[in-house]
Design a protein around this motif. Structure first.
Motif, mmCIF file in Angstrom:
data_model
loop_
_atom_site.group_PDB
_atom_site.id
_atom_site.type_symbol
_atom_site.label_atom_id
_atom_site.label_comp_id
_atom_site.label_asym_id
_atom_site.label_seq_id
_atom_site.Cartn_x
_atom_site.Cartn_y
_atom_site.Cartn_z
ATOM 1 N N ARG A 31 0.818 -1.220 0.000
ATOM 2 C CA ARG A 31 0.000 0.000 0.000
ATOM 3 C C ARG A 31 0.846 1.262 0.000
ATOM 4 O O ARG A 31 0.502 2.244 -0.645
ATOM 5 N N LEU A 32 1.943 1.240 0.761
ATOM 6 C CA LEU A 32 2.766 2.446 0.894
ATOM 7 C C LEU A 32 3.957 2.461 -0.059
ATOM 8 O O LEU A 32 4.753 3.397 -0.023
ATOM 9 N N VAL A 33 4.060 1.447 -0.894
ATOM 10 C CA VAL A 33 5.165 1.293 -1.839
ATOM 11 C C VAL A 33 6.496 1.373 -1.091
ATOM 12 O O VAL A 33 7.348 2.217 -1.355
ATOM 13 N N LEU A 34 6.631 0.478 -0.131
ATOM 14 C CA LEU A 34 7.842 0.361 0.676
ATOM 15 C C LEU A 34 8.296 -1.089 0.660
ATOM 16 O O LEU A 34 7.531 -1.981 0.300
ATOM 17 N N GLY A 35 9.504 -1.316 1.097
ATOM 18 C CA GLY A 35 9.972 -2.681 1.272
ATOM 19 C C GLY A 35 9.427 -3.255 2.574
ATOM 20 O O GLY A 35 9.171 -2.517 3.527
ATOM 21 N N VAL A 36 9.261 -4.563 2.626
ATOM 22 C CA VAL A 36 8.752 -5.207 3.831
ATOM 23 C C VAL A 36 9.693 -4.952 5.006
ATOM 24 O O VAL A 36 9.251 -4.716 6.133
ATOM 25 N N THR A 37 10.985 -4.966 4.760
ATOM 26 C CA THR A 37 11.958 -4.704 5.818
ATOM 27 C C THR A 37 11.784 -3.301 6.386
ATOM 28 O O THR A 37 11.882 -3.090 7.602
ATOM 29 N N THR A 38 11.497 -2.347 5.520
ATOM 30 C CA THR A 38 11.271 -0.967 5.978
ATOM 31 C C THR A 38 10.036 -0.902 6.864
ATOM 32 O O THR A 38 10.039 -0.239 7.904
ATOM 33 N N VAL A 39 8.987 -1.607 6.470
ATOM 34 C CA VAL A 39 7.761 -1.647 7.287
ATOM 35 C C VAL A 39 8.072 -2.279 8.640
ATOM 36 O O VAL A 39 7.643 -1.776 9.684
ATOM 37 N N LYS A 40 8.826 -3.366 8.648
ATOM 38 C CA LYS A 40 9.200 -4.020 9.901
ATOM 39 C C LYS A 40 9.957 -3.058 10.807
ATOM 40 O O LYS A 40 9.748 -3.021 12.019
ATOM 41 N N THR A 41 10.835 -2.268 10.212
ATOM 42 C CA THR A 41 11.587 -1.274 10.984
ATOM 43 C C THR A 41 10.647 -0.249 11.594
ATOM 44 O O THR A 41 10.778 0.113 12.770
ATOM 45 N N HIS A 42 9.678 0.230 10.794
ATOM 46 C CA HIS A 42 8.702 1.204 11.313
ATOM 47 C C HIS A 42 7.887 0.593 12.447
ATOM 48 O O HIS A 42 7.646 1.249 13.471
ATOM 49 N N VAL A 43 7.468 -0.658 12.293
ATOM 50 C CA VAL A 43 6.682 -1.321 13.336
ATOM 51 C C VAL A 43 7.514 -1.455 14.610
ATOM 52 O O VAL A 43 7.028 -1.177 15.713
ATOM 53 N N THR A 44 8.768 -1.847 14.463
ATOM 54 C CA THR A 44 9.658 -1.963 15.622
ATOM 55 C C THR A 44 9.816 -0.613 16.314
ATOM 56 O O THR A 44 9.746 -0.522 17.545
ATOM 57 N N ASN A 45 10.019 0.451 15.532
ATOM 58 C CA ASN A 45 10.158 1.790 16.099
ATOM 59 C C ASN A 45 8.860 2.226 16.795
ATOM 60 O O ASN A 45 8.906 2.837 17.868
ATOM 61 N N LEU A 46 7.729 1.912 16.184
ATOM 62 C CA LEU A 46 6.440 2.262 16.784
ATOM 63 C C LEU A 46 6.239 1.543 18.116
ATOM 64 O O LEU A 46 5.763 2.143 19.085
ATOM 65 N N MET A 47 6.616 0.268 18.149
ATOM 66 C CA MET A 47 6.472 -0.483 19.391
ATOM 67 C C MET A 47 7.345 0.120 20.484
ATOM 68 O O MET A 47 6.916 0.243 21.638
ATOM 69 N N ALA A 48 8.544 0.533 20.123
ATOM 70 C CA ALA A 48 9.446 1.153 21.099
ATOM 71 C C ALA A 48 8.897 2.499 21.568
ATOM 72 O O ALA A 48 8.885 2.790 22.766
#
Length: 124
Positions: free
Chosen positions: A87-104
């Motif tokens: 949806r956001l035209v990003l790599g899955v790894t980038t999304v994982k990084t954002h999710v990790t940052n959001l959780m922190a």
């Protein structure tokens, strides 16, 4: 209580306490065994303390980056990392990084709690 009970007496209550509780319930009171009432008060105090921690702890949505807010909004819709990436035209790894940052940033121990945080704070 949510099912409609007006009070709660423990099963080993003395017969006199049981009759007194029934009479009090019939007059509209809410009879509770002392032990049960003590546990309810402790639970309410703990919930209030947790709510204060939640208010003062995690950041508001305006403290997230725009991309983090976008990822959070899609996560609250139940999308997987791969779906968010598409949806956001990003790599899955980038999304994982954002999710990790959001959780922190939000103090969320897992993805479900992060989604709940997003829903409570109006992530869209």
């Amino acid at each position: 209580m949510e099912a409609g009970a007006c009070g709660f007496l423990v099963k080993d209550a003395a017969p006199a306490d049981l009759l007194d509780g029934i009479r009090r319930a019939a007059t509209g009171e809410r009879p509770f065994s002392p032990d049960v009432l003590h546990r309810l008060v402790e639970s309410a105090v703990a919930a209030h303390s947790d709510a204060e921690d939640e208010i003062s702890g995690p950041p508001d949505l305006y403290e997230l980056t725009r991309r983090e807010a976008d990822v959070l909004a899609l996560l609250t819709e139940g999308l997987s990392n791969a779906e968010i990436a598409a949806r956001l035209v990003l790599g899955v790894t980038t999304v994982k990084t954002h999710v990790t940052n959001l959780m922190a940033k939000t103090g969320s121990p897992n993805r479900v709690r992060l989604a709940i945080y997003g829903l409570r704070h109006g992530a869209r």
